[in-house]
Each structure stands twice: as structure tokens, then as C-alpha cells.
Design a protein around this motif. Structure first.
Motif, PDB file in Angstrom:
ATOM      1  N   PHE A 116     -10.658  -9.553   1.038  1.00 54.18           N
ATOM      2  CA  PHE A 116      -9.244  -9.162   1.032  1.00 54.18           C
ATOM      3  C   PHE A 116      -9.121  -7.694   1.408  1.00 54.18           C
ATOM      4  O   PHE A 116     -10.113  -6.957   1.422  1.00 54.18           O
ATOM      5  N   ARG A 117      -7.927  -7.301   1.724  1.00 50.10           N
ATOM      6  CA  ARG A 117      -7.631  -5.897   1.984  1.00 50.10           C
ATOM      7  C   ARG A 117      -6.560  -5.447   0.992  1.00 50.10           C
ATOM      8  O   ARG A 117      -5.602  -6.199   0.756  1.00 50.10           O
ATOM      9  N   GLU A 118      -6.746  -4.240   0.445  1.00 53.85           N
ATOM     10  CA  GLU A 118      -5.753  -3.691  -0.479  1.00 53.85           C
ATOM     11  C   GLU A 118      -4.682  -2.980   0.344  1.00 53.85           C
ATOM     12  O   GLU A 118      -5.002  -2.173   1.216  1.00 53.85           O
ATOM     13  N   ILE A 119      -3.440  -3.310   0.046  1.00 53.17           N
ATOM     14  CA  ILE A 119      -2.324  -2.778   0.836  1.00 53.17           C
ATOM     15  C   ILE A 119      -1.576  -1.734   0.011  1.00 53.17           C
ATOM     16  O   ILE A 119      -1.135  -2.003  -1.106  1.00 53.17           O
ATOM     17  N   LEU A 162       0.549  -1.377  -5.178  1.00 47.03           N
ATOM     18  CA  LEU A 162      -0.516  -2.021  -4.399  1.00 47.03           C
ATOM     19  C   LEU A 162      -0.247  -3.517  -4.252  1.00 47.03           C
ATOM     20  O   LEU A 162       0.313  -4.143  -5.163  1.00 47.03           O
ATOM     21  N   HIS A 163      -0.650  -4.035  -3.109  1.00 47.00           N
ATOM     22  CA  HIS A 163      -0.488  -5.462  -2.805  1.00 47.00           C
ATOM     23  C   HIS A 163      -1.793  -5.920  -2.132  1.00 47.00           C
ATOM     24  O   HIS A 163      -2.638  -5.087  -1.780  1.00 47.00           O
ATOM     25  N   TYR A 164      -1.926  -7.238  -1.902  1.00 45.28           N
ATOM     26  CA  TYR A 164      -3.223  -7.737  -1.412  1.00 45.28           C
ATOM     27  C   TYR A 164      -3.043  -8.726  -0.266  1.00 45.28           C
ATOM     28  O   TYR A 164      -2.061  -9.481  -0.239  1.00 45.28           O
ATOM     29  N   SER A 165      -3.995  -8.676   0.638  1.00 41.73           N
ATOM     30  CA  SER A 165      -3.890  -9.497   1.846  1.00 41.73           C
ATOM     31  C   SER A 165      -5.211 -10.193   2.149  1.00 41.73           C
ATOM     32  O   SER A 165      -6.281  -9.570   2.105  1.00 41.73           O
ATOM     33  N   PHE A 166      -5.098 -11.470   2.444  1.00 43.50           N
ATOM     34  CA  PHE A 166      -6.225 -12.260   2.931  1.00 43.50           C
ATOM     35  C   PHE A 166      -5.903 -12.734   4.342  1.00 43.50           C
ATOM     36  O   PHE A 166      -4.754 -12.686   4.786  1.00 43.50           O
ATOM     37  N   MET A 167      -6.923 -13.234   5.029  1.00 42.52           N
ATOM     38  CA  MET A 167      -6.716 -13.940   6.293  1.00 42.52           C
ATOM     39  C   MET A 167      -6.934 -15.417   5.936  1.00 42.52           C
ATOM     40  O   MET A 167      -8.012 -15.800   5.487  1.00 42.52           O
TER      41      MET A 167
END
Lengths: 83, 172
Positions: B79-82, B131-136
Motif C-alpha cells: 500500500f501507499r500512505e497518502i 492520512l489515507h491509504y491506497s492499494f492497487m
């Protein structure tokens, strides 16, 4: 204690199988869970329904089918945007 | 995964976005993880009093972050932290499995943080986390185990530390 969640789905069959806690489903194109670019009122309409579902759903795995008809739907500004 | 395969994925994604029936046919061939029992956290607050976080599987990330792995046919379970304060002016999308040209123009189509902020301003949402989180969202094969055992629990802990009362999930 976990964090309550609600998800937007555009593939109902996946949500039926995965069974996330609360889901709102839209029969919309991939890549557009909130709708079309820059259509604020469309986005607000989806978010309002998602948050209604978050507050109201009591049965784990429930899916709400939202009635929005993509571009053919008239999306009114939310009441909180009225002057 | 070769360039040809990535092109094929992008073409299929583009067709899937243009023709929803084709997308449904494509997705009907996929058998996702099936849960017998749904995890449940009750809601004992109003959204107007709650701090919300976003988790997306739309492949959104900051430009300086490592792109999601598009070469592994099983996808990428990381994941990436946004950073919510910076994402509007600093984002890109790495995801070959849906047509993100509209999301490239308006991030709110898949990651509606700007809309949430307007709702906070209006008092219909209590707040948003920083902060928010992103997956592909293409995560398959051996990566499902990594997602379930490692990266998803890690994100859940981070969301708690970020002070999230509730989370909205958005797909790509």
C-alpha cells in the motif's frame, strides 16, 4: 474493536462473495465509483448514500443497490449546499 | 510481465470502462476471496460527528512514491500512505486494470477527499484524518495471503493511529 467501514462497489458479484460489512452498489463503469469528473452533485449524492448505509446497515454483508442511472440521472445539489 | 501484456491489460481496461457489459463479462471469470463470516464493527456515532478516512484500491499515490508493480501478473499487495494535505496537487495513478483517464483529470472520481472536505465544512461529516491509504486493486495468487495477513492489518493499525472513526472504501 475494529473500525466500521462502508464500501462503494461497481461489481456486485465480487461484493456478494467477499461480503464486506456494508456496501453500496452502483451499476457504473469501472474507474468511476463516484461518477464522472467534476460532477460534484453526483459525487455528493453517492457519498450521502454511502454514509446513510454506514449509519443504517445492521446486518453484516448487506448491499444497497443505489438507483442512480449514471448520466441519465438528475443529481440535485445536496440540501446543505442551498443558500 | 512484458510490454505486450501490459498493453493488452490497458486495452481490456479501456474497453471495460467504455462497455460495462464487457467489463461484467471480464470480471465474471474471476473468483475473488470468499468469506463465510463478515467482520463487524458497530457504528455508535453519527457521521456528522465522525472522523473519516479513505482507503482506495484505485492505485493512487504521490509522484515521489514507488509505483505499484505492474509487471507481476499477480499484482501488488503493498500500500501507499497518502498525505491528505498534499494529494490534490501531487498524485498519479499506477493501475493497468481500469481506465483511469477520468480519475487522472479529477481525483474525486476514485478518491473523493475534496468532496469529503466540503462535507466537513458543511457540518455533515465530522472530520477527515490527515492520512489515507491506497492499494492497487489487482491482487491475486500468492499476494492475497500477504494482503490478508500483513498489509491489510498494517493499514488497519495505521488507520487507528490516524484517529479514524470510520473508513470509506473506493475501488478503481
Amino acid at each position: 474493536m475494529g473500525i466500521p467501514t462502508v464500501g462503494i462497489s461497481i461489481v456486485r458479484e465480487y461484493s456478494e462473495k467477499v461480503r464486506p460489512p456494508r456496501t453500496v452498489f452502483l451499476k457504473w463503469p469501472f474507474g468511476h465509483p463516484l461518477g464522472e469528473p467534476f460532477r460534484e452533485d453526483q459525487h455528493f449524492a453517492v457519498l450521502a448514500q454511502a454514509f446513510n448505509a454506514l449509519e443504517a446497515i445492521q446486518k453484516p454483508g448487506e448491499i444497497w443497490d443505489l438507483p442512480f442511472r449514471w448520466r441519465r440521472q438528475q443529481y440535485l445539489p445536496p440540501a446543505w449546499k442551498s443558500p | 510481465m512484458g510490454l505486450m501484456t501490459r498493453w493488452k491489460n490497458r486495452i481490456l481496461a479501456s474497453l471495460g470502462s467504455r462497455y460495462p457489459a464487457f467489463a461484467r463479462w471480464l470480471s465474471s471469470g474471476y473468483d475473488p476471496l470468499s468469506l463465510e463470516e463478515t467482520p463487524w464493527a458497530p457504528v455508535d456515532f453519527r457521521v456528522s460527528e465522525a472522523r473519516l478516512a479513505l482507503v482506495t484500491t484505485a492505485g493512487v499515490h504521490h509522484r515521489s512514491q514507488k509505483p505499484f508493480d505492474m509487471n507481476d501478473p499477480d499484482g501488488d499487495p503493498e500500500f501507499r500512505e497518502i498525505n491528505g494535505a498534499a494529494i490534490a496537487d501531487d498524485y498519479t495513478i499506477t493501475h493497468d486494470y481500469y481506465d483511469h483517464r477520468d480519475a487522472d483529470r479529477d481525483l474525486n472520481v476514485v478518491f473523493p477527499l475534496e468532496r469529503l472536505r466540503a462535507m466537513v465544512q458543511a457540518g455533515v461529516v465530522g472530520g477527515v484524518t490527515g492520512l489515507h491509504y491506497s492499494f492497487m486493486g489487482h491482487i491475486d495468487g500468492r499476494h492475497i495471503d500477504t494482503l490478508v495477513r500483513q498489509t491489510a492489518p498494517d493499514v488497519a493499525e495505521r488507520l487507528q493511529r490516524a484517529g479514524a472513526d470510520a473508513v470509506l472504501f473506493t475501488p478503481g
